[in-house]
Write a protein that holds these residues in place. Structure first.
Motif, PDB file in Angstrom:
ATOM      1  N   LYS A   3       0.478  -1.278   0.215  1.00 36.64           N
ATOM      2  CA  LYS A   3       0.274   0.300  -0.287  1.00 36.64           C
ATOM      3  C   LYS A   3       0.465   0.920  -0.097  1.00 36.64           C
ATOM      4  O   LYS A   3       2.062   1.536   0.767  1.00 36.64           O
ATOM      5  CB  LYS A   3      -0.456  -0.191   0.770  1.00 36.64           C
ATOM      6  N   PRO A   4       0.511   2.377  -0.720  1.00 36.08           N
ATOM      7  CA  PRO A   4       1.138   3.541  -0.595  1.00 36.08           C
ATOM      8  C   PRO A   4       0.748   4.064   0.976  1.00 36.08           C
ATOM      9  O   PRO A   4       0.274   4.221   1.422  1.00 36.08           O
ATOM     10  CB  PRO A   4       0.044   4.465  -1.573  1.00 36.08           C
ATOM     11  N   SER A  45      -4.582   2.542   8.504  1.00 43.48           N
ATOM     12  CA  SER A  45      -4.649   2.624   6.661  1.00 43.48           C
ATOM     13  C   SER A  45      -6.147   2.655   7.045  1.00 43.48           C
ATOM     14  O   SER A  45      -7.036   3.128   7.675  1.00 43.48           O
ATOM     15  CB  SER A  45      -4.947   1.208   6.875  1.00 43.48           C
ATOM     16  N   ARG A  51      -9.362   2.739  -2.923  1.00 42.78           N
ATOM     17  CA  ARG A  51      -7.272   3.111  -2.908  1.00 42.78           C
ATOM     18  C   ARG A  51      -7.482   3.280  -1.290  1.00 42.78           C
ATOM     19  O   ARG A  51      -7.551   3.428  -0.923  1.00 42.78           O
ATOM     20  CB  ARG A  51      -6.811   4.209  -3.299  1.00 42.78           C
ATOM     21  N   PHE A  53      -4.571   2.468   1.812  1.00 41.32           N
ATOM     22  CA  PHE A  53      -2.993   3.410   2.042  1.00 41.32           C
ATOM     23  C   PHE A  53      -2.809   3.089   3.330  1.00 41.32           C
ATOM     24  O   PHE A  53      -3.932   2.449   3.711  1.00 41.32           O
ATOM     25  CB  PHE A  53      -3.497   4.927   1.670  1.00 41.32           C
ATOM     26  N   ASN A  54      -1.677   3.743   4.129  1.00 44.50           N
ATOM     27  CA  ASN A  54      -1.123   3.221   5.255  1.00 44.50           C
ATOM     28  C   ASN A  54      -0.726   5.016   5.638  1.00 44.50           C
ATOM     29  O   ASN A  54      -0.438   5.637   4.449  1.00 44.50           O
ATOM     30  CB  ASN A  54      -0.205   2.559   5.371  1.00 44.50           C
ATOM     31  N   ASP A  84       4.878   7.704   0.303  1.00 40.53           N
ATOM     32  CA  ASP A  84       4.909   8.350  -0.484  1.00 40.53           C
ATOM     33  C   ASP A  84       4.639   9.318  -1.403  1.00 40.53           C
ATOM     34  O   ASP A  84       4.539  10.117  -2.102  1.00 40.53           O
ATOM     35  CB  ASP A  84       3.865   6.986  -1.695  1.00 40.53           C
ATOM     36  N   ILE A 160      -4.463  11.535  -3.465  1.00 44.55           N
ATOM     37  CA  ILE A 160      -4.422   9.537  -4.570  1.00 44.55           C
ATOM     38  C   ILE A 160      -4.043   9.866  -5.769  1.00 44.55           C
ATOM     39  O   ILE A 160      -3.617   9.029  -6.247  1.00 44.55           O
ATOM     40  CB  ILE A 160      -5.580   9.218  -4.186  1.00 44.55           C
ATOM     41  N   PHE A 163      -0.190   8.470  -6.523  1.00 44.59           N
ATOM     42  CA  PHE A 163       0.232   7.215  -6.141  1.00 44.59           C
ATOM     43  C   PHE A 163       0.459   6.443  -6.935  1.00 44.59           C
ATOM     44  O   PHE A 163       0.176   7.047  -8.309  1.00 44.59           O
ATOM     45  CB  PHE A 163      -1.635   6.234  -4.917  1.00 44.59           C
TER      46      PHE A 163
END
Ligand code: GDP
Ligand code: GDP
Length: 436
Positions: A3-4, A45, A51, A53-54, A84, A160, A163
């Motif tokens: 995950k991003p 998370s 989407r 992500f963390n 990211d 996002i 990402f």
């Protein structure tokens, strides 16, 4: 799979933890059940428009008792390295401060995408406050109010956009992804070096791999493995890397990317809360787990030591009763050669599929042995069972009333499934769905 990572940075009191909590929402979990206030949750998370992500709240990582500016520099450094996308938060009620400018200067030097959010813009009349933040040179500021939950959608839309593409798959399905987690000095690097030094282990030439050269792919007996985040384990030196919360953060990231997690303990030191927390996360994330007790050579032993240590682990890691325990020494190499075969075995269990007919027979036998629970005159009726996923094995019971499946009965069914298939080293999940 990976995950991003989104990191929130900004000086104290701009609202970082408020926004963090807004974005991750209230999620019940073993990890979060532990003592400690919201600040303890620095990594969780989130999801936006499908989407996942963390999210890291860098403000929650108390780095040292250094002066504020030094700490903020370290937090920014951490974000630049780990994230990211960076969300830089400022306070719309106070305007730009010297500390904001400092952080901005640091972030500028990184090549990571940065989204500027102006917090505490609690009502539309305050929108004008936004304009001065253009002078930070970070593009369009986004007005938000963490307290009132305003503007967060706009913020996440922007986040996002940055990402990486979805379709990256670093390793093929058959490769077993392994990580070692545990406190500093338990012997993770020593174990890794010993494993990679084994005669039958062939370490791939990783010169060509760019993005994830932090991992070490290798093979043994025709099985491919990759050690996740080997570099993170070896590289030590940055100030923040010695802090406890940072090592937790690093561990959580590694767990996310693994199939099998080796929870490494030091035989001399026993078990602390932090160990349980991280192991709880591995369990919750559905990873296979092996408990490795290292430095077994350093312990004074008598004929009860092994059994006592075993019991201590069982008591502390109640939720991990499926995890095998290995007692090893990276120093003398005692039993070290048992680690990889065990990794391979639990990885296989983690990926095991049970034929539907066998599963249904097993559950019907279990029900005959111990009738399903009732509530206010209604009895749980299980019509059909099927395995819907692996990694971890996940079973769905089609039932009349899902809420009639109580935890204790679920536990009983799990034990019956394990009595036949063991599933050593892997959690299994049982879900109830209403059958229409
Ligand atoms: P952090 O130190 O950056 O993590 O900041 P916190 O999240 O702890 O927030 C600092 C203070 O600002 C707390 O008293 C929050 O209640 C308050 N706060 C956070 N977001 C907002 C907001 O959108 N509007 C207002 N008025 N106050 C906020
Ligand atoms: P890490 O921080 O978890 O990666 O731990 P290291 O691998 O760097 O080891 C920390 C220290 O423990 C080093 O001084 C090692 O030599 C020592 N050590 C590692 N494994 C063993 C072991 O099995 N027995 C003993 N006695 N010492 C060990």
């Amino acid at each position: 799979m990976t995950k991003p990572v989104v990191a929130i940075v900004g000086r104290p009191n701009v609202g970082k933890s408020t926004i963090f909590n807004r974005i991750v929402g209230e999620r019940v979990s073993i990890v979060e059940d532990m003592p400690g206030v919201t600040r303890d949750r620095i990594y969780s998370s989130g999801e936006w428009l499908n989407r996942e992500f963390n999210l890291i709240d860098t403000g929650g990582i108390e780095l040292s008792d250094e002066p504020l500016l030094v700490q903020m520099r370290q937090q920014a450094e951490l974000a630049i390295e780990e994230a990211d996308v960076i969300v830089f938060i400022v306070n719309g009620r106070e305007g730009i401060t010297g500390a904001d400018e400092e952080v901005a200067k640091l972030l500028f030097r990184s090549k990571k995408p940065i989204v500027l959010a102006v917090n505490k813009v609690d009502n539309p009349e305050m929108q004008e406050q936004l304009y001065e933040f253009y002078s930070l040179g970070m593009g369009d500021p986004i007005a938000i109010s963490g307290a009132h939950g305003l503007g967060l959608g706009d913020l996440l839309d922007e986040v996002i956009k940055h990402f990486p593409e979805l379709d990256e798959q670093l390793y093929d399905e058959e490769t077993v992804r392994v990580s070692l987690i545990g406190r500093p000095n338990v012997g993770k690097s020593s174990i890794v070096n010993a494993i990679l030094g084994e005669d039958r282990v062939i370490v791939s030439n990783i010169a060509g791999t760019t993005r994830d050269a932090i991992d070490t792919p290798f093979s043994r007996d025709d099985q491919d493995y990759v050690l996740i985040d080997t570099a993170g384990m070896r590289k030590k030196g940055k100030v923040y890397e010695s802090t406890e919360k940072y090592s937790v953060l690093r561990a959580l990231k590694a767990i996310e990317r693994s199939d099998v997690v080796l929870v490494v303990l030091n035989a001399e030191e026993g078990i602390i809360e932090q160990d349980k927390k991280i192991a709880g996360y591995a369990h919750e994330a559905g990873r296979a787990v092996i408990i490795v007790v290292n430095k077994w050579d350093a312990l004074e032993k008598d004929d009860k030591t092994l059994q006592e240590f075993h019991q201590k682990i069982k008591d502390h890691f109640l939720f991990l009763d499926y995890a095998p325990i290995l007692f090893v020494s990276a120093k003398t190499k005692q039993r070290l050669h048992t680690i990889l075969p065990m990794v391979s075995e639990v990885a296989e269990n983690h990926n095991l599929r049970v034929p539907t007919n066998v599963l249904n027979d097993l559950i019907m036998d279990a029900v005959a042995m111990n009738p399903t629970p009732t509530d206010k005159g209604r009895r749980l009726k299980i019509n059909y069972v099927t395995q819907v996923a692996v990694k971890p094995p996940t079973f769905v019971l089609f039932v009349n009333e899902p809420e009639l499946l109580h935890f204790s009965y679920e536990r009983f069914l799990e034990n019956r499934i394990r009595a036949t298939f063991e599933f050593k080293g892997t959690p299994i999940r049982i879900l109830a769905r209403k059958k229409n």
